[in-house]
Design a protein around this motif. Structure first.
Motif, PDB file in Angstrom:
ATOM      1  N   ILE A   1      38.778 -31.656  -1.322  1.00 60.13           N
ATOM      2  CA  ILE A   1      39.453 -32.516  -0.346  1.00 60.13           C
ATOM      3  C   ILE A   1      40.966 -32.417  -0.509  1.00 60.13           C
ATOM      4  O   ILE A   1      41.700 -32.200   0.465  1.00 60.13           O
ATOM      5  CB  ILE A   1      38.982 -33.973  -0.496  1.00 60.13           C
ATOM      6  N   GLY A   2      41.444 -32.584  -1.729  1.00 58.22           N
ATOM      7  CA  GLY A   2      42.885 -32.550  -1.971  1.00 58.22           C
ATOM      8  C   GLY A   2      43.497 -31.195  -1.650  1.00 58.22           C
ATOM      9  O   GLY A   2      44.557 -31.112  -1.015  1.00 58.22           O
ATOM     10  N   SER A   3      42.838 -30.120  -2.081  1.00 53.12           N
ATOM     11  CA  SER A   3      43.392 -28.796  -1.807  1.00 53.12           C
ATOM     12  C   SER A   3      43.329 -28.474  -0.320  1.00 53.12           C
ATOM     13  O   SER A   3      44.210 -27.781   0.211  1.00 53.12           O
ATOM     14  CB  SER A   3      42.647 -27.729  -2.620  1.00 53.12           C
ATOM     15  N   GLY A   4      42.319 -28.990   0.374  1.00 50.44           N
ATOM     16  CA  GLY A   4      42.239 -28.776   1.816  1.00 50.44           C
ATOM     17  C   GLY A   4      43.409 -29.400   2.554  1.00 50.44           C
ATOM     18  O   GLY A   4      43.983 -28.803   3.474  1.00 50.44           O
ATOM     19  N   ILE A   5      43.795 -30.609   2.147  1.00 48.08           N
ATOM     20  CA  ILE A   5      44.944 -31.280   2.771  1.00 48.08           C
ATOM     21  C   ILE A   5      46.224 -30.505   2.496  1.00 48.08           C
ATOM     22  O   ILE A   5      47.044 -30.261   3.395  1.00 48.08           O
ATOM     23  CB  ILE A   5      45.062 -32.721   2.248  1.00 48.08           C
ATOM     24  N   PHE A   6      46.401 -30.101   1.252  1.00 48.15           N
ATOM     25  CA  PHE A   6      47.609 -29.351   0.890  1.00 48.15           C
ATOM     26  C   PHE A   6      47.659 -27.989   1.590  1.00 48.15           C
ATOM     27  O   PHE A   6      48.714 -27.558   2.068  1.00 48.15           O
ATOM     28  CB  PHE A   6      47.669 -29.159  -0.623  1.00 48.15           C
ATOM     29  N   MET A   7      46.532 -27.281   1.629  1.00 50.97           N
ATOM     30  CA  MET A   7      46.531 -25.970   2.275  1.00 50.97           C
ATOM     31  C   MET A   7      46.816 -26.099   3.765  1.00 50.97           C
ATOM     32  O   MET A   7      47.544 -25.282   4.341  1.00 50.97           O
ATOM     33  CB  MET A   7      45.198 -25.280   2.054  1.00 50.97           C
ATOM     34  N   ARG A   8      46.263 -27.091   4.394  1.00 52.15           N
ATOM     35  CA  ARG A   8      46.555 -27.322   5.823  1.00 52.15           C
ATOM     36  C   ARG A   8      48.046 -27.578   6.014  1.00 52.15           C
ATOM     37  O   ARG A   8      48.677 -27.054   6.948  1.00 52.15           O
ATOM     38  CB  ARG A   8      45.747 -28.492   6.348  1.00 52.15           C
ATOM     39  N   THR A   9      48.647 -28.370   5.141  1.00 49.60           N
ATOM     40  CA  THR A   9      50.085 -28.647   5.210  1.00 49.60           C
ATOM     41  C   THR A   9      50.893 -27.361   5.059  1.00 49.60           C
ATOM     42  O   THR A   9      51.837 -27.107   5.812  1.00 49.60           O
ATOM     43  CB  THR A   9      50.484 -29.656   4.122  1.00 49.60           C
ATOM     44  N   ALA A  10      50.507 -26.538   4.073  1.00 47.42           N
ATOM     45  CA  ALA A  10      51.232 -25.285   3.838  1.00 47.42           C
ATOM     46  C   ALA A  10      51.103 -24.338   5.023  1.00 47.42           C
ATOM     47  O   ALA A  10      52.086 -23.742   5.477  1.00 47.42           O
ATOM     48  CB  ALA A  10      50.690 -24.621   2.568  1.00 47.42           C
TER      49      ALA A  10
ATOM     50  N   ALA B   1      48.303 -32.906   8.918  1.00 49.28           N
ATOM     51  CA  ALA B   1      47.289 -32.190   8.141  1.00 49.28           C
ATOM     52  C   ALA B   1      46.043 -33.053   7.948  1.00 49.28           C
ATOM     53  O   ALA B   1      44.913 -32.565   8.050  1.00 49.28           O
ATOM     54  CB  ALA B   1      47.871 -31.774   6.791  1.00 49.28           C
ATOM     55  N   LEU B   2      46.237 -34.337   7.663  1.00 48.66           N
ATOM     56  CA  LEU B   2      45.101 -35.243   7.484  1.00 48.66           C
ATOM     57  C   LEU B   2      44.274 -35.333   8.758  1.00 48.66           C
ATOM     58  O   LEU B   2      43.034 -35.304   8.719  1.00 48.66           O
ATOM     59  CB  LEU B   2      45.609 -36.625   7.071  1.00 48.66           C
ATOM     60  N   ASP B   3      44.951 -35.438   9.881  1.00 51.28           N
ATOM     61  CA  ASP B   3      44.233 -35.523  11.149  1.00 51.28           C
ATOM     62  C   ASP B   3      43.467 -34.231  11.427  1.00 51.28           C
ATOM     63  O   ASP B   3      42.314 -34.264  11.882  1.00 51.28           O
ATOM     64  CB  ASP B   3      45.201 -35.824  12.290  1.00 51.28           C
ATOM     65  N   ALA B   4      44.102 -33.102  11.137  1.00 52.25           N
ATOM     66  CA  ALA B   4      43.442 -31.816  11.369  1.00 52.25           C
ATOM     67  C   ALA B   4      42.229 -31.633  10.467  1.00 52.25           C
ATOM     68  O   ALA B   4      41.234 -31.020  10.860  1.00 52.25           O
ATOM     69  CB  ALA B   4      44.441 -30.673  11.152  1.00 52.25           C
ATOM     70  N   GLU B   5      42.297 -32.186   9.265  1.00 53.75           N
ATOM     71  CA  GLU B   5      41.192 -32.077   8.318  1.00 53.75           C
ATOM     72  C   GLU B   5      40.151 -33.175   8.496  1.00 53.75           C
ATOM     73  O   GLU B   5      39.133 -33.188   7.804  1.00 53.75           O
ATOM     74  CB  GLU B   5      41.731 -32.129   6.881  1.00 53.75           C
ATOM     75  N   GLY B   6      40.414 -34.101   9.402  1.00 53.36           N
ATOM     76  CA  GLY B   6      39.479 -35.199   9.633  1.00 53.36           C
ATOM     77  C   GLY B   6      39.428 -36.205   8.501  1.00 53.36           C
ATOM     78  O   GLY B   6      38.389 -36.837   8.268  1.00 53.36           O
ATOM     79  N   VAL B   7      40.550 -36.388   7.810  1.00 52.12           N
ATOM     80  CA  VAL B   7      40.625 -37.323   6.684  1.00 52.12           C
ATOM     81  C   VAL B   7      41.200 -38.652   7.166  1.00 52.12           C
ATOM     82  O   VAL B   7      42.283 -38.690   7.752  1.00 52.12           O
ATOM     83  CB  VAL B   7      41.503 -36.747   5.552  1.00 52.12           C
ATOM     84  N   ARG B   8      40.491 -39.724   6.927  1.00 56.12           N
ATOM     85  CA  ARG B   8      40.971 -41.049   7.315  1.00 56.12           C
ATOM     86  C   ARG B   8      42.156 -41.449   6.439  1.00 56.12           C
ATOM     87  O   ARG B   8      42.187 -41.163   5.238  1.00 56.12           O
ATOM     88  CB  ARG B   8      39.854 -42.072   7.173  1.00 56.12           C
ATOM     89  N   HIS B   9      43.112 -42.143   7.049  1.00 57.39           N
ATOM     90  CA  HIS B   9      44.290 -42.559   6.282  1.00 57.39           C
ATOM     91  C   HIS B   9      44.884 -43.822   6.867  1.00 57.39           C
ATOM     92  O   HIS B   9      44.715 -44.135   8.056  1.00 57.39           O
ATOM     93  CB  HIS B   9      45.329 -41.433   6.246  1.00 57.39           C
ATOM     94  N   ASP B  10      45.593 -44.581   6.008  1.00 59.93           N
ATOM     95  CA  ASP B  10      46.287 -45.786   6.428  1.00 59.93           C
ATOM     96  C   ASP B  10      47.424 -46.051   5.454  1.00 59.93           C
ATOM     97  O   ASP B  10      47.665 -45.251   4.537  1.00 59.93           O
ATOM     98  CB  ASP B  10      45.328 -46.981   6.512  1.00 59.93           C
ATOM     99  N   GLU B  11      48.126 -47.161   5.655  1.00 54.40           N
ATOM    100  CA  GLU B  11      49.277 -47.509   4.813  1.00 54.40           C
ATOM    101  C   GLU B  11      48.977 -48.659   3.864  1.00 54.40           C
ATOM    102  O   GLU B  11      49.886 -49.171   3.193  1.00 54.40           O
ATOM    103  CB  GLU B  11      50.481 -47.870   5.685  1.00 54.40           C
ATOM    104  N   GLU B  12      47.726 -49.068   3.766  1.00 56.38           N
ATOM    105  CA  GLU B  12      47.379 -50.222   2.943  1.00 56.38           C
ATOM    106  C   GLU B  12      47.702 -49.981   1.471  1.00 56.38           C
ATOM    107  O   GLU B  12      47.668 -48.857   0.976  1.00 56.38           O
ATOM    108  CB  GLU B  12      45.895 -50.550   3.112  1.00 56.38           C
ATOM    109  N   GLU B  13      48.022 -51.075   0.769  1.00 60.63           N
ATOM    110  CA  GLU B  13      48.275 -51.099  -0.674  1.00 60.63           C
ATOM    111  C   GLU B  13      49.563 -50.373  -1.067  1.00 60.63           C
ATOM    112  O   GLU B  13      49.806 -50.136  -2.259  1.00 60.63           O
ATOM    113  CB  GLU B  13      47.091 -50.516  -1.450  1.00 60.63           C
ATOM    114  N   LEU B  14      50.392 -50.020  -0.084  1.00 64.96           N
ATOM    115  CA  LEU B  14      51.661 -49.361  -0.380  1.00 64.96           C
ATOM    116  C   LEU B  14      52.809 -50.245   0.094  1.00 64.96           C
ATOM    117  O   LEU B  14      52.705 -50.903   1.130  1.00 64.96           O
ATOM    118  CB  LEU B  14      51.729 -48.001   0.326  1.00 64.96           C
TER     119      LEU B  14
END
Length: 382
Positions: free
Chosen positions: A368-377, A310-323
């Motif tokens: 932004i947040g709802s876009g990621i969730f809606m894409r996932t759904a 979903a993040l990739d489809a929405e063009g949202v950058r992501h990584d695993e840092e700080e986790l």
């Protein structure tokens, strides 16, 4: 899958209304009513109120067989006096949304707007507005509610805003993302005495003085190892605030923290053994109890894969840092019965930290947040 300009205006106004009237854990009655009222116009297929306290589950059902996908936000605020000049600052003294749960709730409300216009092609979406995250009993209460079985999800997703991370940038990884933690309270009971004859009583002073460093020493291991443990002494009180009485009672509070729940069980046993030993050495009675119990939060790989797509489809950058994070989150309990994952959504690098008295959730994150969730759904259900 897009919000209109009017939607955005309505959602920002809704978020700011929640911000003005915060309610702390287990007191979210009016917040829950505001959620139900806001989403009533979307025509949900089912609304379950008073789940695990003041929780609300809002269901959008396709009427066709398929997975159940749950998205969770939190309703509760914090017992913090807000320091802000914003027009929507808290109207309630000593209470404020300094963790951004008002924004999380607005994100799910944005989903409700869109799901009201177009149901999923199969299965159903559950928007879970959960109470009492800050005290750790909210998710457990929701899952323990008998009605939860009727909406038990195949997948469960959540997010948390994260100041200090660029706006809209996501942190996400499989495995442990938040530590298990719990508050340990030790009560030592002896016998008071006149301060001129302390030997005639049983004072908890020496037991407390031994226990504080001994508890802290139970911690150890690298944070990135499953054996990690941490004990933080947070409060100590002894006797009365007078000069004429040698104390006969003391309380010692500490927060226990581990990466995994199994390690937490071992840490509790070790802490209890220390308390019992200290009490026995000085002829004291001891009582031990636990508060604000948070289980470890682990992201299921399959659920993480869904979010990454979903993040990739929405063009949202992501990584695993700080986790993972040392901080705790009660969302982990949803993962005991469903594939679950939580991500962390950057709120900006120049904002105050969470729980600071001048924090305010950025309204730009609602879309932004709802876009990621809606894409996932939509990816899961069509």
């Amino acid at each position: 899958m897009e919000l209109t300009n009017q939607d955005i205006a309505d959602l920002v106004a809704f978020r700011r209304e929640l911000h003005r009237f915060p309610e702390i854990s287990n007191e979210e009655e009016q917040t829950a009513r505001r959620v139900v009222a806001f989403l009533s116009e979307t025509g949900p297929d089912e609304v379950l109120e008073h789940m695990g306290g003041h929780g609300v589950a809002v269901v959008y059902d396709s009427g066709k067989p398929g997975p159940t996908v749950l998205f969770r936000s939190e309703l509760d605020a914090l017992p913090i006096e807000e320091l802000s000049d914003a027009p929507h600052r808290s109207a309630l003294q000593g209470k404020s949304h300094m963790c951004g749960h008002d924004g999380h709730t607005a994100i799910l409300a944005a989903m409700g707007r869109q799901l009201g216009r177009r149901r999923p092609a199969q299965g159903r979406v559950v928007l879970m507005f959960q109470p009492a995250e800050e005290t750790g009993n909210g998710a457990a209460g929701v899952v323990a509610d008998p009605r939860y079985d009727t909406i038990r999800p195949d997948f469960a997703f959540s997010l948390h805003n994260l100041p200090g991370t660029p706006l809209g940038h996501v942190r996400l990884k499989p495995g442990v993302v938040n530590c298990a933690s719990r508050g340990l309270r030790i009560v030592l009971e002896g016998k008071t005495a006149h301060s001129s004859m302390p030997e005639t009583g049983f004072s908890p002073m020496l037991a407390v003085s031994r226990l504080m460093p001994a508890l802290a020493k139970l911690g150890g291991g690298s944070f990135h190892d499953d054996d990690f443990a941490m004990v933080t002494v947070t409060h100590a009180a002894m006797g009365e605030a007078v000069f004429g009485i040698a104390p006969g009672r003391a309380e010692l509070w500490a927060t226990l923290r581990t990466r995994l729940d199994g390690r937490m069980a071992d840490l509790c046993a070790a802490a209890e053994a220390l308390a019992q030993k200290a009490a026995a050495e000085d002829g004291l009675r001891v009582a031990i109890d636990y508060h604000e119990i948070f289980l470890a939060s682990l992201n299921a790989p399959e659920a993480v894969d869904r979010l990454r797509a979903a993040l990739d489809a929405e063009g949202v950058r992501h990584d695993e840092e700080e986790l993972p994070m040392r901080a705790s989150e009660d969302f982990g309990i949803f993962g005991h019965t469903s594939k679950s994952a939580m991500f962390f959504l950057g709120a900006g690098t120049d904002l105050p930290a969470l729980h600071n008295p001048d924090y305010d959730f950025p309204d730009d994150l609602i879309a932004i947040g709802s876009g990621i969730f809606m894409r996932t759904a939509r990816d899961l259900l069509g």
